[in-house]
Design a protein around this motif. Structure first.
Motif, mmCIF file in Angstrom:
data_model
loop_
_atom_site.group_PDB
_atom_site.id
_atom_site.type_symbol
_atom_site.label_atom_id
_atom_site.label_comp_id
_atom_site.label_asym_id
_atom_site.label_seq_id
_atom_site.Cartn_x
_atom_site.Cartn_y
_atom_site.Cartn_z
ATOM 1 N N ASP A 106 0.851 -1.189 0.000
ATOM 2 C CA ASP A 106 0.000 0.000 0.000
ATOM 3 C C ASP A 106 0.887 1.240 0.000
ATOM 4 O OD1 ASP A 106 -1.689 2.124 0.550
ATOM 5 O OD2 ASP A 106 -2.865 1.048 2.047
ATOM 6 N N THR A 155 0.139 4.355 -0.212
ATOM 7 C CA THR A 155 -0.405 5.430 0.624
ATOM 8 C C THR A 155 -0.043 5.203 2.083
ATOM 9 O OG1 THR A 155 -2.246 5.753 -0.922
ATOM 10 C CG2 THR A 155 -2.503 6.638 1.303
ATOM 11 N N THR A 181 3.677 5.988 2.513
ATOM 12 C CA THR A 181 3.901 7.435 2.495
ATOM 13 C C THR A 181 3.528 8.051 3.832
ATOM 14 O OG1 THR A 181 3.582 7.579 0.102
ATOM 15 C CG2 THR A 181 3.219 9.591 1.375
#
Length: 199
Positions: free
Chosen positions: A136, A138, A141
């Motif tokens: 993932d 996201t 991040t």
């Protein structure tokens, strides 16, 4: 035991290329040394890049470290089942915008070249590398506060192959299956006839 997986090629290749494959069975007792990790990162650092821009960024984490656990948590469930035994996980990201705000259109390609160099260096050291797109971005991040210009590209599991490692089905079958590739002819683009203008 896992049979040798040397690639069947039309002409001989260097053993580092011919014998490389991506296992999921890692030795859970193996520790990746500082020297070995540095060698892998140095191999990636010296990869070619457009205008020598060097857009790759690395986040290494060895098993037992908090960073390892955070990277592992961002993997898809199927990868979590086996990557937990790797000696290290390595996030590779690409800086797709430079410090002046200009786009780096070849950043992802260049990051791929860095990974290829790292994987060959790992093979030289007798280490296994498995590259994963199943994660993932996201979550990664957010977990590591990455700048928006830095795009997660791939997570590598690194370590020493354990041919006896227990894997769930169907991963166990894939571990023992021979390596295959499309025929070389199927990968070649057909030449396009030159366009002619009628007189």
């Amino acid at each position: 035991m896992i049979a040798a997986k040397t690639a069947a090629t039309a002409v001989p290749l260097h053993p580092l290329l011919a014998e490389r494959w991506s296992p999921r069975g890692f030795d859970r007792t193996h520790v990746l040394s500082d020297d070995a990790l540095t060698a892998l990162l140095e191999a990636a650092r010296w990869a070619p890049s457009a205008n020598n821009s060097q857009p790759w960024r690395f986040l290494p984490a060895r098993r037992g470290e908090t960073t390892f656990d955070r990277l592992h948590a961002a993997l898809v469930e199927g990868n979590q089942t086996w990557a937990v035994t790797a000696s290290a996980l390595l996030l590779v990201a690409a800086q797709t915008v430079d410090d002046a705000g200009r786009a780096r259109p070849w950043a992802l390609y260049d990051a791929g070249q860095a990974v290829a160099s790292l994987v060959m260096q790992a093979q030289h050291h007798g280490l296994a590398a498995h590259q994963m797109g199943g994660f993932d971005p996201t979550a990664i991040t957010a977990a590591f506060g990455l700048d928006p210009s830095v795009q997660p590209v791939v997570v590598l599991a690194l370590g020493r192959l354990d041919p006896t490692a227990a894997l769930p089905s169907p991963l166990a079958a894939r571990e023992h299956a021979p390596r295959t590739r499309m025929p070389l002819d199927d990968l070649l683009l057909p030449p396009t006839p030159a366009l002619t203008t009628a007189a």
